[in-house]
Write a protein that holds these residues in place. Structure first.
Motif, PDB file in Angstrom:
ATOM      1  N   THR A 197       0.814  -1.220   0.000  1.00  0.00           N
ATOM      2  CA  THR A 197       0.000   0.000   0.000  1.00  0.00           C
ATOM      3  C   THR A 197       0.845   1.266   0.000  1.00  0.00           C
ATOM      4  OG1 THR A 197      -0.120   0.014   2.407  1.00  0.00           O
ATOM      5  CG2 THR A 197      -1.875  -1.157   1.228  1.00  0.00           C
ATOM      6  N   SER A 198       2.146   1.097   0.016  1.00  0.00           N
ATOM      7  CA  SER A 198       3.027   2.258   0.024  1.00  0.00           C
ATOM      8  C   SER A 198       4.061   2.104  -1.096  1.00  0.00           C
ATOM      9  CB  SER A 198       3.738   2.357   1.380  1.00  0.00           C
ATOM     10  OG  SER A 198       4.460   3.559   1.469  1.00  0.00           O
ATOM     11  N   ASP A 199       4.402   3.225  -1.720  1.00  0.00           N
ATOM     12  CA  ASP A 199       5.319   3.186  -2.859  1.00  0.00           C
ATOM     13  C   ASP A 199       6.620   2.461  -2.520  1.00  0.00           C
ATOM     14  OD1 ASP A 199       3.422   4.699  -4.087  1.00  0.00           O
ATOM     15  OD2 ASP A 199       4.590   6.551  -4.128  1.00  0.00           O
ATOM     16  N   GLY A 351       9.716  19.901  -2.236  1.00  0.00           N
ATOM     17  CA  GLY A 351       8.627  20.472  -3.012  1.00  0.00           C
ATOM     18  C   GLY A 351       8.711  20.152  -4.489  1.00  0.00           C
ATOM     19  N   PRO A 353       9.672  16.739  -5.995  1.00  0.00           N
ATOM     20  CA  PRO A 353      10.172  15.360  -6.020  1.00  0.00           C
ATOM     21  C   PRO A 353      10.496  14.866  -7.425  1.00  0.00           C
ATOM     22  CG  PRO A 353       7.832  15.419  -5.477  1.00  0.00           C
ATOM     23  CD  PRO A 353       8.326  16.830  -5.425  1.00  0.00           C
ATOM     24  N   ILE A 390      -2.109   0.925  -7.460  1.00  0.00           N
ATOM     25  CA  ILE A 390      -2.140   1.422  -6.084  1.00  0.00           C
ATOM     26  C   ILE A 390      -0.847   2.135  -5.699  1.00  0.00           C
ATOM     27  CG2 ILE A 390      -2.387   0.769  -3.657  1.00  0.00           C
ATOM     28  CD1 ILE A 390      -4.954   0.520  -5.231  1.00  0.00           C
TER      29      ILE A 390
ATOM     30  N   MET B  98       6.704  24.325  -0.061  1.00  0.00           N
ATOM     31  CA  MET B  98       5.330  23.908  -0.353  1.00  0.00           C
ATOM     32  C   MET B  98       5.426  22.503  -0.938  1.00  0.00           C
ATOM     33  SD  MET B  98       3.484  27.247  -2.021  1.00  0.00           S
ATOM     34  CE  MET B  98       4.775  27.660  -3.207  1.00  0.00           C
ATOM     35  N   LEU B  99       4.481  21.654  -0.578  1.00  0.00           N
ATOM     36  CA  LEU B  99       4.528  20.265  -1.028  1.00  0.00           C
ATOM     37  C   LEU B  99       3.413  19.963  -2.016  1.00  0.00           C
ATOM     38  CD1 LEU B  99       5.110  18.467   2.411  1.00  0.00           C
ATOM     39  CD2 LEU B  99       6.839  19.233   0.764  1.00  0.00           C
ATOM     40  N   ASN B 106      -3.156   5.528  -1.650  1.00  0.00           N
ATOM     41  CA  ASN B 106      -2.250   4.627  -0.940  1.00  0.00           C
ATOM     42  C   ASN B 106      -1.706   5.303   0.311  1.00  0.00           C
ATOM     43  OD1 ASN B 106       0.194   6.052  -1.433  1.00  0.00           O
ATOM     44  ND2 ASN B 106       0.569   4.924  -3.326  1.00  0.00           N
ATOM     45  N   THR B 107      -0.789   4.641   0.982  1.00  0.00           N
ATOM     46  CA  THR B 107      -0.330   5.131   2.284  1.00  0.00           C
ATOM     47  C   THR B 107       1.064   5.735   2.235  1.00  0.00           C
ATOM     48  OG1 THR B 107       0.580   2.946   2.814  1.00  0.00           O
ATOM     49  CG2 THR B 107      -1.703   3.369   3.481  1.00  0.00           C
ATOM     50  N   THR B 108       1.564   6.002   1.048  1.00  0.00           N
ATOM     51  CA  THR B 108       2.905   6.574   0.928  1.00  0.00           C
ATOM     52  C   THR B 108       2.956   7.935   1.614  1.00  0.00           C
ATOM     53  OG1 THR B 108       3.129   5.471  -1.200  1.00  0.00           O
ATOM     54  CG2 THR B 108       4.698   7.240  -0.705  1.00  0.00           C
ATOM     55  N   PRO B 109       3.936   8.128   2.493  1.00  0.00           N
ATOM     56  CA  PRO B 109       3.959   9.385   3.260  1.00  0.00           C
ATOM     57  C   PRO B 109       4.553  10.560   2.504  1.00  0.00           C
ATOM     58  CG  PRO B 109       5.743   7.949   3.969  1.00  0.00           C
ATOM     59  CD  PRO B 109       4.947   7.167   2.963  1.00  0.00           C
ATOM     60  N   PRO B 111       4.885  13.012  -1.000  1.00  0.00           N
ATOM     61  CA  PRO B 111       4.212  13.368  -2.257  1.00  0.00           C
ATOM     62  C   PRO B 111       5.006  12.925  -3.473  1.00  0.00           C
ATOM     63  CG  PRO B 111       4.968  15.343  -1.084  1.00  0.00           C
ATOM     64  CD  PRO B 111       5.352  14.181  -0.256  1.00  0.00           C
ATOM     65  N   LYS B 112       4.301  12.647  -4.546  1.00  0.00           N
ATOM     66  CA  LYS B 112       4.953  12.260  -5.789  1.00  0.00           C
ATOM     67  C   LYS B 112       5.182  13.454  -6.707  1.00  0.00           C
ATOM     68  CE  LYS B 112       6.465   8.183  -6.638  1.00  0.00           C
ATOM     69  NZ  LYS B 112       7.914   8.064  -6.873  1.00  0.00           N
ATOM     70  N   GLY B 113       4.358  14.465  -6.556  1.00  0.00           N
ATOM     71  CA  GLY B 113       4.474  15.619  -7.440  1.00  0.00           C
ATOM     72  C   GLY B 113       4.673  16.897  -6.657  1.00  0.00           C
ATOM     73  N   SER B 114       4.549  17.988  -7.361  1.00  0.00           N
ATOM     74  CA  SER B 114       4.800  19.314  -6.797  1.00  0.00           C
ATOM     75  C   SER B 114       3.501  20.107  -6.740  1.00  0.00           C
ATOM     76  CB  SER B 114       5.791  20.072  -7.678  1.00  0.00           C
ATOM     77  OG  SER B 114       7.041  19.455  -7.704  1.00  0.00           O
ATOM     78  N   PRO B 115       3.509  21.214  -5.997  1.00  0.00           N
ATOM     79  CA  PRO B 115       2.413  22.165  -6.150  1.00  0.00           C
ATOM     80  C   PRO B 115       2.377  22.662  -7.590  1.00  0.00           C
ATOM     81  CG  PRO B 115       3.726  22.675  -4.207  1.00  0.00           C
ATOM     82  CD  PRO B 115       4.480  21.630  -4.977  1.00  0.00           C
TER      83      PRO B 115
END
Lengths: 406, 629
Positions: A197-199, A351, A353, A390, B98-99, B106-109, B111-115
């Motif tokens: 459930t997590s990347d 900010g 990624p 997911i 800013m995130l 899902n539960t990933t803590p 972020p995958k992208g940007s503002p």
């Protein structure tokens, strides 16, 4: 000349992608740190490299790094140990090279999610080495997906025919670091992978390689290609025992300073016309005399695809090519050229990624033929995930090939 | 009370935004239909390749923009209670980020992208928005505060320069090569509700002080400016990049000055608090360029009047290198200035303002003034002014800023209205920062929010109708046929002014700016930009006709493939096999309601109508039926 290369290679400055900590905070590279930037396989292929510190890394630095990876991965492979070079040989000597000894995606993600065994299983080339390209389906998205990826498919769809009208064939590999992670976690089994459930977070020094090949014919000067014997499954289902020549090579690696990975792509220098310094008059994927051909449009089998390069090779890469092709003179690898090395220029900004891929566009004419205008390795692979959608799989699409034990 | 009167953590640094501009009116006013999110007739008939060539030959200043918006090397520079800022402590030098949004499924803590920054109207300049998924202080490996919450902020206090000295304020620069933007200045406010999910370093005294106060309030808010913005490449240089087929991005870089403070229960999410003092142009001195807004709020308990002067004066000299945001040159030095009050047309100096044009940015642009009881009484009696004074501080030389007597505070700034739907809007109308005591007549004026070309005349009429909270429709009439403006009015009772409501009802597809003006007040107004989506209805088309790649591509995806190449660096939107049969799951997710308020929604431009979204969703489900059972 090979000895010259070895000497120069030993003395080469090894720029580490692992030391790009932020756009304004680049740390000095220490010898100790440098040694952990490369996987065991790469380190072994780089005998006693004396690293130097690097600050304010530039495109030229990364292009240099790309070539170092290229040489390391194209060093003759150990006949009995996957991922390791045979240091008694010189680059260009006959036989399989290091990247060919890595695990293919098919060997990792087996039918019914079977355990692919220990890392070294199945590697012994003392009796010879032969690649196998199957047209059999590889699960691309899901068990019910209408389309699957085959060894003749480009990652974003479409097959590519050379000027003989033959398909281009593709094969993908992962290194020991990545394999060990997959094996330890049992992610070769989709039923386990898809329960996450997590990347995923792959370990640093994970590496993937993707190669593209054309069938050698009488029209080709085989001595100009890195070739290998292969069994090729043809469109009619029959197998062809033949020789294939390398026309494209992606090498990508995750490093401590580049969580978005670094992305090097190389091509044979006679794929298409117009590249800097090219003196070729015939090309594997272009007919200069065809006035009616449509550029970069997929064709049915037996009809040659007319390929052109959309974005010219940048001057930094041209300079690196000139240097390294010179060093590799006398080996088959002098006929290959770096197209781009894409790297994250802003790798550690919470900010951002995505890391700001640099350059923004990167395409190999044999692997991203039809999307060259918008081809961005890092951005595309950032969307890589599991078949159930997911979780993300840390820039690797290989996990899409996992099959389920249930 | 607001962040102005409370514990504040201040920062400054750079800010980068990267919108794609191929749909902007200044470059492509007839290539795209920004309301329908379709190619215009002159491009529709072309092949994809030819349509791309047209845009490549006229790509705007950032054809490959991916909308990513981020602080760039913004760091904490001071903190503390009003009138007691400190510049030494564990938080000094920590980065502010800013995130982007977390993946909602899902539960990933992380972020995958940007503002992302998305214009409400790509042809306009008055309102844009930044969609954000959180806030972080401190670096990747050692954040001292991390909040994950989807929110957004809107352009506030937008001010541009009088570039030619002719009184026409515009988004152009006097100092920077085209495309300029050098002297545009705007402010933003982002707010985050306190949650036990906040991750913070309790050992950091400054963060602990902030979080403990936030627990007793609604949360925290971050107010920041964006100014001296300019693209990395000049227009000439970026056009050369495109000619070389490099696909280069050309983000806009500017400075930011900001404060993070306490968000009180009764405050807006996105509208800067305090009494609003509007800049009065150039103080009579053309060399001083533009003056922007100031926000002021009094704490009667501490007797401190706090001013947000981050934008009051603009820097007269832009940075030498476009990409170098490592230092900050001074703002205009106005000489001695004071806060004054205008009562019945007579201005009276109340207190001098200790404004420091050299170091103001280190303190979030905040200036605190300790007042006497007599001074407090004065500033509550009329419009506030910022004035230049003679050296002795007792004689007014020039007015710098003047208060907007009536102020509208609202989170309704950029409104998306679905077909046949109604949005409820709410406004807190204040006078001199206090409750309104008299009934007001409110004029509502429609005007074009951008500059659509003549071929889009169908969008010139009002796109929404207004009614009061009891359902009474407000009649409108043409104000000026030439510029497509309309006006209507209603009454605001004093008792309703603190929570005045209006209903905005979808009438037709369009993009309009709607201004609210207190009749009789010289500068009391508020505006919103309203996008009303097209009523795309494909229900009458047989399945075997509409659930085909050719139809769906033409109706939905082609526009994004041609106009926004950055989207196709993720997934090539023209690739039937890939989109329809391979990654359709990812597409279905990204257009779903779960992603609607995140930075991950597809398309990033938020201009796809509900009807088109349904068509795309239904198509992908039609050709990829779910596994039985």
């Amino acid at each position: 000349m090979k000895n010259t290369i070895a000497v120069l290679f030993c003395a080469a400055a090894l720029y580490s992608c692992g030391d790009v900590s932020s756009d304004s905070q680049v740390e000095e590279v220490t010898d100790e740190k440098e040694k952990v930037q490369l996987s065991d396989e790469v380190k072994s292929a780089l005998p006693d490299v004396a690293p130097v510190g690097a600050t304010n890394l530039t495109q030229a630095d990364f292009d240099e790094y790309a070539w170092l990876m290229f040489v390391a991965m194209n060093w003759p492979a150990s006949e009995t140990e996957r991922g390791m070079p045979d240091l008694l040989k010189q680059i260009g000597d006959p036989g399989a090279v290091v990247w060919q000894s890595l695990r293919t995606s098919e060997s990792v993600f087996q039918a019914n999610g079977a355990d692919p065994g220990n890392w070294n299983a199945g590697w012994d080339t003392r009796g010879g080495y032969k690649m196998a390209f199957k047209s059999s389906d590889i699960s691309k998205v899901s068990a019910v997906a209408a389309e699957h990826l085959k060894s003749i498919d480009q990652a974003v769809g479409g097959s590519l025919n050379d000027q003989d009208g033959n398909y281009t064939y593709y094969q993908k590999f992962m290194n020991k670091t990545e394999y060990t992670y997959v094996h330890d976690k049992k992610y070769y089994d989709k039923s386990i992978l898809n329960a996450e459930t997590s990347d995923l977070i792959l370990p640093n020094q994970s590496m993937e390689v993707k190669s593209s090949w054309k069938i050698m014919t009488a029209k080709d000067t085989q001595s100009e290609f890195f070739t290998t014997p292969a069994i090729v499954e043809q469109p009619d289902g029959t197998s062809l025992d033949t020789i294939v020549g390398l026309v494209g090579l992606h090498i990508t690696m995750k490093t401590p300073g580049a969580p978005q990975w670094v992305w090097a792509t190389f091509e044979h220098k006679n794929n298409v016309p117009g590249d800097p310094g090219s003196t070729a008059t015939s090309f594997s994927y272009n007919n200069p005399d065809c006035d009616t051909c449509t550029d970069n449009q997929a064709m049915p089998i037996s009809v040659p695809t007319q390929v052109t390069r959309y974005t010219p090779i940048e001057p930094d890469a041209v300079a690196a090519n000139s240097k390294w092709q010179g060093l590799l003179t006398g080996t088959v690898f002098e006929n290959y050229q770096l197209i781009t090395m894409q790297w994250p220029s802003d790798p550690n900004d919470p900010g951002n990624p995505g890391g700001s891929p640099t350059p923004n566009i990167s395409a190999n004419t044999t692997m991203e033929t039809y999307i060259q205008r918008v081809s961005n390795c890092m951005t595309c692979h950032n969307s890589a995930g599991t078949t159930n959608g997911i979780i993300k799989t840390d820039y690797s699409f290989l996990f899409l090939e996992a099959q389920s034990s249930k | 009370m607001s962040y102005l009167n409370n514990y504040r953590i201040n920062f400054w640094g750079g800010i980068s935004t990267n919108p794609c501009t191929a749909n902007n009116d200044d470059v492509n006013d007839y290539y795209v239909d920004p309301v329908k999110a379709m190619l215009s007739p002159c491009l529709i008939s072309k092949t994809d390749e030819d349509a791309v060539k047209v845009l490549e030959s006229n790509p705007g200043w950032n054809y490959f923009g991916d909308y990513v918006t981020k602080f760039s090397n913004a760091k904490i520079s001071s903190f503390g209670e009003p009138n007691a800022p400190e510049t030494a402590g564990g938080i000094i030098g920590q980065g502010v980020y800013m995130l982007g949004s977390l993946n909602p499924i899902n539960t990933t803590p992380n972020p995958k992208g940007s503002p992302i920054l998305v214009d409400m109207d790509s042809t306009g300049t008055s309102c844009t928005q930044i969609l954000v998924g959180g806030l972080q202080i401190g670096g990747t490996n050692s954040p001292i505060l991390r909040i994950n919450e989807d929110t957004r902020c809107y352009t506030r206090s937008l001010q541009t320069v009088d570039a030619d000295g002719d009184g026409a304020f515009q988004m152009k620069s006097v100092n920077i090569d085209p495309p300029g933007f050098g002297m545009a200045n705007t402010s933003w406010q982002l707010s985050f509700k306190y949650s036990a999910d906040w991750v913070y370093d309790a050992d950091n005294a400054q963060i602990s002080a902030l979080v403990e106060k936030a627990k007793a309030a609604k949360g925290i808010t971050m107010v920041f400016t964006q100014f001296e913005v300019m693209t990395i490449f000049s227009r000439e240089a970026i056009l050369q990049e495109y000619a070389d087929k490099k696909g280069t991005m050309n983000p806009v870089l500017g400075y930011t000055i900001g404060s993070i403070g306490i968000w009180e229960e009764d405050e807006s999410d996105t509208c800067l608090p305090g009494r609003l003092l509007k800049g009065l142009s150039t103080m009579g001195d053309p060399s001083m360029l533009s003056l922007c807004d100031t926000y002021a709020q009094l704490d009667e308990t501490t007797k401190i009047l706090s001013l947000n002067m981050a934008s009051t004066f603009i820097k007269p000299a832009p940075r030498a290198k476009r990409e170098d945001l490592s230092s900050m040159s001074p703002s205009v030095d106005p000489g001695p200035i004071a806060i004054a009050v205008d009562v019945a047309g007579t201005a009276e100096i109340v207190a001098s303002i200790p404004y420091d044009p050299t170091n103001y940015y280190l303190y979030g642009g905040m200036v605190d003034i300790l007042l006497t009881a007599d001074q407090i009484t004065k500033i509550k009696s009329g419009d506030l002014l910022i004035v230049q004074t003679e050296t002795n501080g007792t004689i007014i030389k020039n007015n710098v800023s003047k208060e907007q007597t009536y102020r509208f505070i609202s989170d309704n700034r950029g409104e998306y209205i679905d077909p046949n739907s109604t949005n409820e809007l709410e406004f807190n109308i204040t006078k001199w920062g206090q409750p309104v005591t008299e009934d007001l007549t409110l004029d509502i004026v429609f005007s074009d929010s951008g500059q659509l070309s003549a071929q889009f005349d169908q969008y010139t009429e009002m796109n929404v109708g207004f009614s009061t909270s009891d359902g009474t429709k407000i009649p409108f009439s043409v104000l000026n046929a030439a510029n497509h403006s309309y006006t209507g009015s209603t009454t605001v009772k004093a008792s309703d002014a603190a929570a005045f409501k209006l209903n905005a009802e979808w009438v037709q597809a369009g993009l309009k700016q709607v201004s609210l003006i207190v009749r009789g007040a010289s500068n009391a107004n508020y505006y919103m930009v309203m996008r009303t989506y097209c009523d795309d209805d494909y229900s009458g088309i047989p399945d075997d006709q509409k659930f085909t790649w050719d139809f769906v591509y033409k109706e939905v995806l082609r526009y994004y493939y041609i106009v926004f190449p950055a989207m196709s660096t993720h997934l090539p939107l023209n690739n039937e096999k890939l989109i329809s049969k391979q990654v359709y799951g990812a597409v279905l997710e990204r257009v779903s309601d779960e992603y609607k308020n995140t930075t991950l929604l597809m398309p990033m431009t938020r201009d796809m109508s509900p009807g088109k979204t349904k068509l795309l969703t239904d198509y992908l489900n039609y050709i990829n039926p779910k596994e039985p059972g």
